[in-house]
Design an enzyme around this catalytic site. Structure first.
Site, PDB file in Angstrom:
ATOM      1  N   ASP A  59       8.422   2.066  20.449  1.00 21.99           N
ATOM      2  CA  ASP A  59       8.006   3.025  19.415  1.00 21.99           C
ATOM      3  C   ASP A  59       9.154   4.006  19.215  1.00 21.99           C
ATOM      4  O   ASP A  59       9.514   4.741  20.150  1.00 21.99           O
ATOM      5  CB  ASP A  59       6.741   3.766  19.889  1.00 21.99           C
ATOM      6  CG  ASP A  59       6.211   4.703  18.794  1.00 21.99           C
ATOM      7  OD1 ASP A  59       5.064   5.152  18.919  1.00 21.99           O
ATOM      8  OD2 ASP A  59       6.958   4.956  17.823  1.00 21.99           O
ATOM      9  N   SER A 126      12.664   4.414  -1.337  1.00 20.69           N
ATOM     10  CA  SER A 126      11.633   3.888  -2.222  1.00 20.69           C
ATOM     11  C   SER A 126      11.672   4.558  -3.574  1.00 20.69           C
ATOM     12  O   SER A 126      12.052   5.728  -3.693  1.00 20.69           O
ATOM     13  CB  SER A 126      10.262   4.141  -1.573  1.00 20.69           C
ATOM     14  OG  SER A 126       9.230   3.986  -2.509  1.00 20.69           O
ATOM     15  N   TYR A 151       3.269   9.454   1.488  1.00 20.42           N
ATOM     16  CA  TYR A 151       4.269   8.389   1.741  1.00 20.42           C
ATOM     17  C   TYR A 151       5.540   8.700   0.959  1.00 20.42           C
ATOM     18  O   TYR A 151       6.633   8.686   1.513  1.00 20.42           O
ATOM     19  CB  TYR A 151       3.721   7.021   1.322  1.00 20.42           C
ATOM     20  CG  TYR A 151       4.809   5.987   1.233  1.00 20.42           C
ATOM     21  CD1 TYR A 151       5.361   5.621   0.001  1.00 20.42           C
ATOM     22  CD2 TYR A 151       5.346   5.412   2.379  1.00 20.42           C
ATOM     23  CE1 TYR A 151       6.392   4.705  -0.086  1.00 20.42           C
ATOM     24  CE2 TYR A 151       6.375   4.490   2.303  1.00 20.42           C
ATOM     25  CZ  TYR A 151       6.894   4.141   1.061  1.00 20.42           C
ATOM     26  OH  TYR A 151       7.920   3.239   0.986  1.00 20.42           O
ATOM     27  N   LYS A 155       9.608   9.696   2.199  1.00 23.46           N
ATOM     28  CA  LYS A 155      10.865   9.095   1.750  1.00 23.46           C
ATOM     29  C   LYS A 155      11.791  10.170   1.157  1.00 23.46           C
ATOM     30  O   LYS A 155      12.995  10.170   1.398  1.00 23.46           O
ATOM     31  CB  LYS A 155      10.595   7.986   0.735  1.00 23.46           C
ATOM     32  CG  LYS A 155       9.908   6.763   1.340  1.00 23.46           C
ATOM     33  CD  LYS A 155      10.717   6.144   2.487  1.00 23.46           C
ATOM     34  CE  LYS A 155      10.054   4.913   3.062  1.00 23.46           C
ATOM     35  NZ  LYS A 155      10.790   4.336   4.194  1.00 23.46           N
TER      36      LYS A 155
HETATM   37  C1  WQD Z   1       0.935  -1.377  -7.410  1.00 27.05           C
HETATM   38  C2  WQD Z   1      -0.045  -1.203  -8.561  1.00 27.05           C
HETATM   39  C3  WQD Z   1      -2.035  -0.033  -7.961  1.00 27.05           C
HETATM   40  C4  WQD Z   1      -3.771  -3.000  -5.291  1.00 27.05           C
HETATM   41  C5  WQD Z   1       4.612   0.016  -3.423  1.00 27.05           C
HETATM   42  C6  WQD Z   1       4.795   0.025  -1.945  1.00 27.05           C
HETATM   43  C7  WQD Z   1       5.531   1.250  -1.542  1.00 27.05           C
HETATM   44  C8  WQD Z   1       6.781   1.399  -2.372  1.00 27.05           C
HETATM   45  C9  WQD Z   1       6.462   1.393  -3.847  1.00 27.05           C
HETATM   46  C10 WQD Z   1       8.640   0.500  -1.209  1.00 27.05           C
HETATM   47  C11 WQD Z   1      -0.675   0.179  -8.579  1.00 27.05           C
HETATM   48  C12 WQD Z   1      -2.340  -1.463  -8.387  1.00 27.05           C
HETATM   49  C13 WQD Z   1      -2.895  -2.352  -6.150  1.00 27.05           C
HETATM   50  C14 WQD Z   1      -5.029  -3.429  -5.773  1.00 27.05           C
HETATM   51  C15 WQD Z   1      -4.481  -2.535  -7.949  1.00 27.05           C
HETATM   52  N1  WQD Z   1       7.702   0.360  -2.120  1.00 27.05           N
HETATM   53  N2  WQD Z   1      -3.255  -2.137  -7.450  1.00 27.05           N
HETATM   54  N3  WQD Z   1      -5.330  -3.185  -7.086  1.00 27.05           N
HETATM   55  O1  WQD Z   1       1.612   1.722  -4.875  1.00 27.05           O
HETATM   56  O2  WQD Z   1       3.454   0.776  -6.330  1.00 27.05           O
HETATM   57  O3  WQD Z   1       3.749   1.050  -3.814  1.00 27.05           O
HETATM   58  O4  WQD Z   1       5.805   0.156  -4.100  1.00 27.05           O
HETATM   59  O5  WQD Z   1       8.862   1.437  -0.540  1.00 27.05           O
HETATM   60  O6  WQD Z   1       5.864   1.109  -0.176  1.00 27.05           O
HETATM   61  O7  WQD Z   1       3.542   0.006  -1.330  1.00 27.05           O
HETATM   62  O8  WQD Z   1       2.294  -0.718  -4.753  1.00 27.05           O
HETATM   63  O9  WQD Z   1       1.077  -2.828  -4.737  1.00 27.05           O
HETATM   64  O10 WQD Z   1      -0.058  -0.761  -3.763  1.00 27.05           O
HETATM   65  O11 WQD Z   1       0.269  -0.937  -6.222  1.00 27.05           O
HETATM   66  O12 WQD Z   1      -4.786  -2.306  -9.128  1.00 27.05           O
HETATM   67  O13 WQD Z   1      -5.862  -4.021  -5.047  1.00 27.05           O
HETATM   68  O14 WQD Z   1      -1.105  -2.128  -8.374  1.00 27.05           O
HETATM   69  O15 WQD Z   1      -3.007   0.866  -8.471  1.00 27.05           O
HETATM   70  O16 WQD Z   1      -0.845   0.577  -9.927  1.00 27.05           O
HETATM   71  P1  WQD Z   1       2.727   0.796  -5.038  1.00 27.05           P
HETATM   72  P2  WQD Z   1       0.841  -1.361  -4.791  1.00 27.05           P
END
Ligand code: WQD
Length: 351
Positions: A59, A126, A151, A155
């Site tokens: 960790d 990110s 989150y 970053k």
């Molecule tokens: C994308 C879109 C949700 C799940 C990710 C990574 C984060 C960072 C940025 C690297 C959103 C929609 C999602 C679902 C949905 N990357 N969604 N139904 O939030 O853009 O963040 O990219 O660092 O670490 O997690 O990604 O895939 O969670 O969501 O409608 O069941 O899909 O609302 O608009 P996000 P995500």
């Protein structure tokens, strides 16, 4: 070739980056406490590369355990730091867990960079550092807005900590701002392994399509976008991982002109959530069971990358299409189902 320490090496982007580094001749070790991953995935790295990668189950929030890795490996030239919690939605519910884990682990690692004089450091940043941008097409110079989630703040703060640290230490640092990494290695030997109910869009899609989930939700179709759903820049995980190797090469060859350099890693194409679902249905031949649900707190409305800088400075050329991304994601989901024994062994160790 130089030895590179990959933190979070048992994770989604971590495993793909181990493969890319090995294929480009680097010596690699991993540190991963497996709180959200399983060392069994390194078998997949071995099947692709023929190399056994050592993982230190440590960790990074424990400084002494982290320093012991550097005492044992005095030939580490570079660090690629992935290890962090990364679920936007979860961070809204558990902010302190995110601040403690993501920032304390970074600070401990940087103490080791200083103590053991490690010259190169690549940070997994990110697009969330941009917050909700005024212009959805962002360059590295786009001024960051307030993050939309804890989150995203971890970053933003991570980048600030690295900036101040660099002034004091002289370490050469690269910040890689990922957009939305998706898909799996073309060999289908490694891929994304969400723990519990997937928070990210593409694993939610593939698990719904294969029947692991009864259905999925689209979080909002009332946004000011072309079809009301959020816009994202989906990028194949293999393209993302290759950018890390190029970043290490860039530092190794002394091309870095500044102490800290920032690069966007996206395709430059904005795709809506509903468009991604339609593309998946076309690729898989499956009709997806989804419903429209309320907006998810922490979500950015629309963001995608201007990636000219990474292309020109790193020589990066992301070439995988949305269909290829979704096809490898689907093939990986099928493999997990077919190879139940593999998945249940990994799953049992994850719980
Ligand atoms: C994308 C879109 C949700 C799940 C990710 C990574 C984060 C960072 C940025 C690297 C959103 C929609 C999602 C679902 C949905 N990357 N969604 N139904 O939030 O853009 O963040 O990219 O660092 O670490 O997690 O990604 O895939 O969670 O969501 O409608 O069941 O899909 O609302 O608009 P996000 P995500």
């Amino acid at each position: 070739m130089p030895k590179i320490l990959v933190t979070g090496g048992c994770g989604y982007i971590g495993t793909h980056t181990l493969v890319d580094l090995i294929e480009n001749g680097y010596d690699v070790i991993s540190v991963d406490n497996n709180s959200r991953s399983n060392p069994a995935v390194l078998k997949g790295v071995e099947r692709i590369t023929g190399k056994t990668v050592k993982n230190y189950k440590v960790d990074l929030c424990n400084f002494d355990d982290t320093a012991a890795i550097f005492q044992e490996n005095d030939d580490i030239k570079g660090i690629i730091h992935f290890a962090a919690y990364k679920a936007v939605g979860e961070s809204v519910v558990k902010p302190l867990m995110y601040f403690e884990n993501n920032l304390l682990s970074l600070i401990n690692l940087l103490k080791c960079v200083q103590e053991f004089a490690i010259p190169w450091f690549v940070f997994s940043s990110s697009c969330t550092v941009y917050g909700n941008p005024d212009n959805s097409l962002v360059t590295e110079e786009t001024p960051p807005k307030p993050a939309e989630s804890p989150y995203g703040y971890t970053k933003q703060m991570g980048e600030q900590i690295l900036g101040e640290f660099q002034k004091a230490s002289g370490t050469q640092i690269i910040l890689l701002r990922y957009f939305n990494p998706v898909g799996a290695h073309p060999s289908i030997e490694i891929g994304e392994l969400p723990i519990g109910k997937p928070q990210n869009l593409v694993p939610a899609i593939t698990q719904t399509a294969i029947g692991k989930l009864p259905g999925m939700q689209v979080f909002g179709n009332d946004y000011p976008t072309r079809d009301g759903s959020c816009v994202r820049d989906f990028i194949h995980v293999s393209d993302i991982s290759h950018a890390h190797t190029l970043a290490i090469k860039y530092l190794e060859e002394g091309k870095s002109s500044k102490g800290v350099e920032v690069f966007n890693l996206g395709t430059g194409n904005g795709v809506t959530v509903l468009e991604a679902i339609k593309a998946f249905e076309k690729v898989s031949g499956k009709s997806l069971n989804y419903e429209i649900a309320p907006r998810r707190p922490g979500d950015v409305i629309a963001i995608y990358a201007n990636n000219d800088k990474a292309k020109s400075r790193l020589g990066w050329n992301p070439d995988k299409t949305l269909e290829e991304m979704l096809d490898t994601a689907w093939k990986w989901e099928l493999k997990l189902k077919d190879d139940e024994q593999f998945f249940s062994s990994v799953k049992s160790e994850l719980n």
